[in-house]
Design a protein around this motif. Structure first.
Motif, PDB file in Angstrom:
ATOM      1  N   VAL A 142      -8.754   2.389   1.538  1.00 32.39           N
ATOM      2  CA  VAL A 142      -9.119   0.961   1.074  1.00 32.39           C
ATOM      3  C   VAL A 142      -7.847   0.953  -0.049  1.00 32.39           C
ATOM      4  O   VAL A 142      -7.829   1.287  -1.012  1.00 32.39           O
ATOM      5  CB  VAL A 142     -10.100   0.815   0.438  1.00 32.39           C
ATOM      6  N   TYR A 143      -7.202  -0.264   0.282  1.00 36.32           N
ATOM      7  CA  TYR A 143      -6.014  -0.914  -0.446  1.00 36.32           C
ATOM      8  C   TYR A 143      -5.836  -2.282  -0.662  1.00 36.32           C
ATOM      9  O   TYR A 143      -6.323  -2.972   0.226  1.00 36.32           O
ATOM     10  CB  TYR A 143      -4.657  -0.421   0.045  1.00 36.32           C
ATOM     11  N   VAL A 144      -5.986  -2.739  -2.096  1.00 35.52           N
ATOM     12  CA  VAL A 144      -5.709  -4.105  -2.299  1.00 35.52           C
ATOM     13  C   VAL A 144      -4.523  -4.306  -3.099  1.00 35.52           C
ATOM     14  O   VAL A 144      -4.422  -3.885  -4.110  1.00 35.52           O
ATOM     15  CB  VAL A 144      -7.015  -4.777  -2.971  1.00 35.52           C
ATOM     16  N   ARG A 145      -3.919  -5.438  -2.597  1.00 35.35           N
ATOM     17  CA  ARG A 145      -2.318  -5.585  -3.402  1.00 35.35           C
ATOM     18  C   ARG A 145      -1.789  -4.255  -3.617  1.00 35.35           C
ATOM     19  O   ARG A 145      -1.150  -4.094  -4.788  1.00 35.35           O
ATOM     20  CB  ARG A 145      -2.729  -6.166  -4.959  1.00 35.35           C
TER      21      ARG A 145
ATOM     22  N   GLY B 269      -9.064  -3.776  -6.828  1.00 32.23           N
ATOM     23  CA  GLY B 269      -9.771  -5.009  -6.645  1.00 32.23           C
ATOM     24  C   GLY B 269     -11.227  -4.379  -6.171  1.00 32.23           C
ATOM     25  O   GLY B 269     -11.360  -3.461  -6.521  1.00 32.23           O
ATOM     26  N   ALA B 270     -11.989  -5.026  -5.855  1.00 31.26           N
ATOM     27  CA  ALA B 270     -13.525  -4.830  -5.591  1.00 31.26           C
ATOM     28  C   ALA B 270     -13.881  -5.466  -4.008  1.00 31.26           C
ATOM     29  O   ALA B 270     -13.411  -6.603  -3.761  1.00 31.26           O
ATOM     30  CB  ALA B 270     -14.353  -5.044  -6.781  1.00 31.26           C
ATOM     31  N   ILE B 271     -14.599  -4.783  -3.341  1.00 29.96           N
ATOM     32  CA  ILE B 271     -15.324  -5.222  -2.153  1.00 29.96           C
ATOM     33  C   ILE B 271     -16.704  -5.319  -2.206  1.00 29.96           C
ATOM     34  O   ILE B 271     -17.401  -4.146  -2.766  1.00 29.96           O
ATOM     35  CB  ILE B 271     -14.909  -4.756  -0.987  1.00 29.96           C
ATOM     36  N   LYS B 272     -17.472  -6.473  -2.607  1.00 28.27           N
ATOM     37  CA  LYS B 272     -18.907  -6.463  -2.651  1.00 28.27           C
ATOM     38  C   LYS B 272     -19.666  -7.117  -1.456  1.00 28.27           C
ATOM     39  O   LYS B 272     -19.163  -8.311  -1.204  1.00 28.27           O
ATOM     40  CB  LYS B 272     -19.093  -7.210  -4.195  1.00 28.27           C
ATOM     41  N   MET B 273     -20.523  -6.420  -1.047  1.00 25.69           N
ATOM     42  CA  MET B 273     -21.460  -6.913   0.020  1.00 25.69           C
ATOM     43  C   MET B 273     -22.869  -7.412  -0.263  1.00 25.69           C
ATOM     44  O   MET B 273     -23.442  -6.646  -1.314  1.00 25.69           O
ATOM     45  CB  MET B 273     -21.725  -5.907   1.035  1.00 25.69           C
ATOM     46  N   PHE B 274     -23.240  -8.515  -0.031  1.00 28.68           N
ATOM     47  CA  PHE B 274     -24.786  -8.910  -0.714  1.00 28.68           C
ATOM     48  C   PHE B 274     -25.397  -9.200   0.690  1.00 28.68           C
ATOM     49  O   PHE B 274     -25.232  -9.802   1.628  1.00 28.68           O
ATOM     50  CB  PHE B 274     -24.776 -10.052  -1.250  1.00 28.68           C
TER      51      PHE B 274
ATOM     52  N   MET C 124       0.930  -1.258   0.111  1.00 28.96           N
ATOM     53  CA  MET C 124       0.106   0.043  -0.084  1.00 28.96           C
ATOM     54  C   MET C 124       0.814   1.185  -0.072  1.00 28.96           C
ATOM     55  O   MET C 124       1.823   1.128   0.563  1.00 28.96           O
ATOM     56  CB  MET C 124      -0.854  -0.001   1.310  1.00 28.96           C
ATOM     57  N   ARG C 125       0.519   2.171  -0.803  1.00 30.13           N
ATOM     58  CA  ARG C 125       1.152   3.343  -0.889  1.00 30.13           C
ATOM     59  C   ARG C 125       0.446   4.298   0.182  1.00 30.13           C
ATOM     60  O   ARG C 125      -0.614   4.875  -0.068  1.00 30.13           O
ATOM     61  CB  ARG C 125       1.172   4.130  -2.103  1.00 30.13           C
ATOM     62  N   PHE C 126       1.211   4.878   1.267  1.00 30.01           N
ATOM     63  CA  PHE C 126       0.555   5.405   2.366  1.00 30.01           C
ATOM     64  C   PHE C 126       0.884   7.043   2.084  1.00 30.01           C
ATOM     65  O   PHE C 126       1.965   7.452   1.082  1.00 30.01           O
ATOM     66  CB  PHE C 126       1.237   5.120   3.618  1.00 30.01           C
TER      67      PHE C 126
ATOM     68  N   ARG D 123      -9.813  -9.614  -5.451  1.00 29.03           N
ATOM     69  CA  ARG D 123      -8.233  -8.949  -5.533  1.00 29.03           C
ATOM     70  C   ARG D 123      -7.923  -9.039  -7.143  1.00 29.03           C
ATOM     71  O   ARG D 123      -7.932 -10.059  -7.528  1.00 29.03           O
ATOM     72  CB  ARG D 123      -7.365  -9.795  -4.539  1.00 29.03           C
ATOM     73  N   GLY D 124      -7.059  -8.065  -7.111  1.00 32.52           N
ATOM     74  CA  GLY D 124      -6.618  -7.721  -8.599  1.00 32.52           C
ATOM     75  C   GLY D 124      -7.625  -6.742  -9.386  1.00 32.52           C
ATOM     76  O   GLY D 124      -8.861  -6.624  -8.960  1.00 32.52           O
ATOM     77  N   PRO D 125      -7.350  -6.524 -10.484  1.00 33.06           N
ATOM     78  CA  PRO D 125      -7.987  -5.537 -11.169  1.00 33.06           C
ATOM     79  C   PRO D 125      -9.220  -6.210 -11.876  1.00 33.06           C
ATOM     80  O   PRO D 125      -9.232  -7.176 -12.212  1.00 33.06           O
ATOM     81  CB  PRO D 125      -7.221  -5.043 -12.636  1.00 33.06           C
ATOM     82  N   GLN D 126     -10.424  -5.388 -11.551  1.00 36.97           N
ATOM     83  CA  GLN D 126     -11.572  -6.039 -12.084  1.00 36.97           C
ATOM     84  C   GLN D 126     -12.411  -5.040 -12.953  1.00 36.97           C
ATOM     85  O   GLN D 126     -13.337  -4.586 -13.329  1.00 36.97           O
ATOM     86  CB  GLN D 126     -12.606  -6.137 -10.919  1.00 36.97           C
TER      87      GLN D 126
END
Length: 792
Positions: free
Chosen positions: A108-111, A169-174, A1-3, A155-158
């Motif tokens: 929010v950071y992924v990879r 990436g993406a975080i998906k809630m259902f 992560m770039r802080f 995780r990874g580009p979507q």
């Protein structure tokens, strides 16, 4: 992560127009095929989760993507009730509550890829979705996990699946959907610092074709950082500050880090036939709490009148008080609170046009407002006073159409289109007297009321070919157009013209515009070697949208400060294994990222202002495409059900990389040899055992441990040395008794079991060079709670 790099923040918050919102994300509703986090009969030991990451219902272990899927049962077992806690069990994922001058938002950071700055001029780097509805801002993204069925962390580009701003990436809630049966659940928790949580949901059948579901939540807990009256605690202080007569005898003014939140959601589902399903959802949220739990961590006494204002591990002398001076004819207080109201409606309609042809329409509208104040210098010193008042309003409309088709056993196809329109209005009053540190001529106090408009259009398609029973070939494309307009309002506090030596007043009425387009693709091949093992290889792309500079000091910086999207091409291979009769699950992934046009804060705005490099007389807080880099890493997810009642889960991730190019305008806040992402290592471990007590029910002890490696915080201005947060391991424990019918449970839990003291990895060092102070938010100390759940 770039802080956040400290030199960047020094400039960025110098003209901070910050805002935040906290709200319970309320979904439009998930595809009926994806209903649930379903425990299937096969395999019998390691239940399967159904995911919809590729627009259709698939078993998690059949999906050629790196996905962490967490169902409602595991969320409950870990006592996770807000989104920031999910990162503990997802490899290479970091969610950090911001607070401070960025309000109630979450980085929010992924990879190693994401965003920390809430400002509507900038875009998130990880897409956040609630029942396939995009949540467009970092403001308010600390979402309560109210009445959910599952969470998917991709995780990874979507880029071809979820579109722009899912470059990391993406975080998906259902959420749980209304069903044709009567049921309900109530949870009550009481714990440390007068914690009281009330949560409940009820589902009921209205007619044979119409069902309803209502869920609500209320949470309150006192804060854990004492806001101390400096004059009261230090009666003989060299500043001659007297204690406020209304301050309590213990000199505590308030408790920072409070929770005070309520939300309600209602859903109505019309399902007259198997081929038609329509759900409408509405929600309302209210929050009113104290500011984030910040403490002063650096104090350069040469700039703070020779006084060290650090207070302790869980206290601060920050006062939110500003004395008379400049346009402030009398002394005043900024609010030390965060207030939020928000509401939204959504529609999810699914129509079967044919046995193998389905049309899906997802429509959503949302509004919110958040009001909060900041203490920029985090001291009571009148000579370095600075603070802000922020009022951000936001509205968002989106429409998505998808057509899903199935061509026998040969192929599955999805085509669709997407449109969104949003507008933010950012009102702020900023008092930045710390610039001059007592020099009247350098006062900078202004009023802003900036409208920011943005819209996006996209067309997309994904095809999954099945040339043989065990081989799948996936191809996806997505074309996106986006534009953004930012109008700057810079006036004096009385609404008249602003006169200042920096030229900020000349910005009034300036308009910055961005317009761009992007084509993304994905190619994936997966092969099932046996019922137990799936292998896949993927090449995919993604982008984070372009934008405009949100904090210019001159009209030229505003007009010329447009920057392009940052882009990513990712290469990934993976293995998904269900072993030993489905009693052990082991998923592995390795990836390599080629990261281009990285959006970085600039130290020198000479090019934007029309000067030769290094000769610009104006300050700079701009963003530009000023870097390229490479990243690589590996991830492991493990689950086991070796004997009846025993469940074990674990993750381990490693990531590293290097900068290939950093533009000269970035300055020395980032050097070519610095880490491009941090930390390198993360891990988690969880174990529970359900002991059957026969007619006395069952008892389940559970223990979780989350490890975060050493993290770079960047450099303080004028320093050549990187600062680091030390590695930490946070343990949580829970003991649950359930009755024989499993409709009543009582739990005792301890969060941060070992009482680890730690600072969150993003610090606010914006004023270190001018005010001599840096502050950070501190993690929650050890807490206990007792909870009771009743199902009916």
């Amino acid at each position: 992560m770039r802080f956040i790099k400290t030199a960047r923040l020094r400039r960025a918050l110098l003209l901070s127009v910050s805002c935040g919102a906290a709200f319970t994300a309320v979904p439009a509703l998930a595809d009926d095929q994806a209903a649930a986090t379903t425990k299937t009969e096969d395999p019998p030991s390691m239940g399967e989760i159904i995911v919809t990451a590729q627009f259709r219902a698939q078993k998690l272990q059949d999906t050629p993507l790196s996905i962490t899927a967490v169902d409602a049962a595991l969320l409950e077992a870990r006592n996770q009730t807000d989104l920031s806690q999910i990162a503990a069990q997802a490899p290479n994922v970091q969610l950090t509550e911001m607070g401070g001058a960025f309000g109630s938002s979450m980085a929010v950071y992924v990879r190693g890829i994401g965003q920390y700055d809430f400002n509507p001029a900038y875009e998130p780097g990880v897409g956040m979705y609630v029942d396939d509805v995009y949540y467009a801002t970092l403001t308010g993204n600390i979402m309560d996990l109210l009445d959910l069925e599952r969470v998917e962390v991709l995780r990874g580009p979507q880029g071809t699946l979820t579109g722009r701003n899912s470059i990391g990436g993406a975080i998906k809630m259902f959420s749980a959907r209304p069903v044709p049966e009567d049921s309900g659940k109530v949870d009550v928790a009481y714990g440390s610092r007068q914690r009281l949580d009330l949560r409940g949901s009820v589902n009921f059948k209205l007619t044979d074709d119409l069902y309803a579901r209502v869920a609500g939540v209320y949470k309150h807990q006192n804060g854990y950082v004492d806001q101390i009256d400096y004059g009261c605690a230090n009666p003989d202080n060299p500043l001659g500050l007297a204690g406020n007569p209304s301050t309590k005898a213990n000199c505590v003014v308030d408790k920072l880090g409070e929770r005070n939140y309520a939300g309600i959601r209602g859903s109505l589902r019309f399902n007259p036939t198997a081929g038609f399903d329509w759900t409408i959802t509405g929600d309302y949220t209210y929050e009113n709490r104290t500011a984030a739990a910040g403490v002063l961590t650096k104090n350069n006494t040469a700039l703070t009148d020779g006084i060290d204002f650090t207070c302790g591990k869980f206290c601060t002398y920050a006062s939110w008080y500003l004395p008379a001076g400049g346009q402030a004819a009398q002394a005043y207080y900024m609010p030390n609170t965060v207030k939020f109201t928000g509401w939204g409606v959504s529609s999810d309609m699914s129509i079967d046009l044919h046995d193998d042809l389905n049309l899906k329409s997802i429509t959503a509208y949302r509004e919110y407002e958040q009001i909060y104040g900041t203490d920029d210098d985090y001291t009571p010193d009148a000579n370095i006073a600075g603070g802000g008042f922020n009022d951000l309003t936001f509205r968002f409309f989106s429409q998505e159409l998808r057509l899903n088709a199935k061509f026998g056993d040969l192929a599955d196809l999805t085509v669709g289109g997407y449109y969104s329109d949003q507008k933010s209005v950012y009102f702020t009053r900023q008092d930045i007297r710390y610039i001059g540190h007592g020099l009247e001529a350098l006062f900078l106090q202004f009023q802003g009321d900036d409208p920011i408009k943005a819209d996006s259009k996209a067309a997309f398609g994904t095809v999954i070919l099945h040339p043989t029973p065990n081989l799948n070939i996936t191809g996806g494309v997505r074309y996106t157009e986006e534009k953004k307009t930012y109008t700057f309002v810079r006036k004096a506090w009385d609404g008249g013209p602003l006169t200042d030596i920096f030229g900020v007043g000349a910005l009034d009425g300036s308009v910055a515009r961005y317009k761009g387009n992007r084509f993304d693709y994905r190619v994936s091949v997966d092969y099932r070697f046996s019922p137990a093992t799936l292998a896949y290889a993927t090449v995919s792309t993604g982008f984070k949208g372009g934008g405009v500079t949100a904090r210019p000091f001159t009209e030229a910086q505003a007009i010329n400060g447009t920057f392009d999207p940052e882009t990513l091409t990712a290469y990934e291979i993976g293995l998904k294994n269900d072993l030993f009769g489905h009693t052990v699950r082991l998923n592995l992934a390795g990836f390599y990222n080629d990261y281009k046009n990285i959006q970085l804060p600039l130290a020198d705005c000479a090019v934007l202002d029309g000067f030769a490099p290094g000769t610009d007389p104006f300050p700079c807080a701009a963003i530009g495409n000023a870097g390229d880099g490479k990243m690589w890493g590996a991830e492991l997810e493990f689950g086991a059900h070796p004997i009846e009642g025993l469940d074990i889960d674990a993750t381990l991730s490693w990531i590293d990389g290097e900068w290939k190019r950093i533009g000269a305008s970035v300055g020395n806040s980032i050097n070519i040899g610095d880490p491009i992402t941090t930390p390198n290592w993360r891990g988690s471990f969880g174990i529970q055992y359900k002991a059957d007590l026969g007619k006395n029910g069952s008892i389940t002890p559970r223990f979780d441990l989350a490890y975060t490696g050493k993290q770079s915080l960047g450099r303080l201005p004028g320093s050549s040395t990187l600062d680091y947060n030390p590695a930490r391991a946070i343990g949580n424990a829970r003991l649950t008794w359930r009755n024989e019918g499993e409709d009543l449970s009582i739990s005792f839990e301890v969060q941060n079991l070992f009482d680890k003291y730690y600072l969150l990895p993003i610090r606010f060092a914006a004023l270190y060079a001018s005010a001599g102070t840096t502050y950070s938010n501190v993690g929650r100390p050890r807490e206990w709670a007792v909870s009771v759940q009743k199902k009916f």
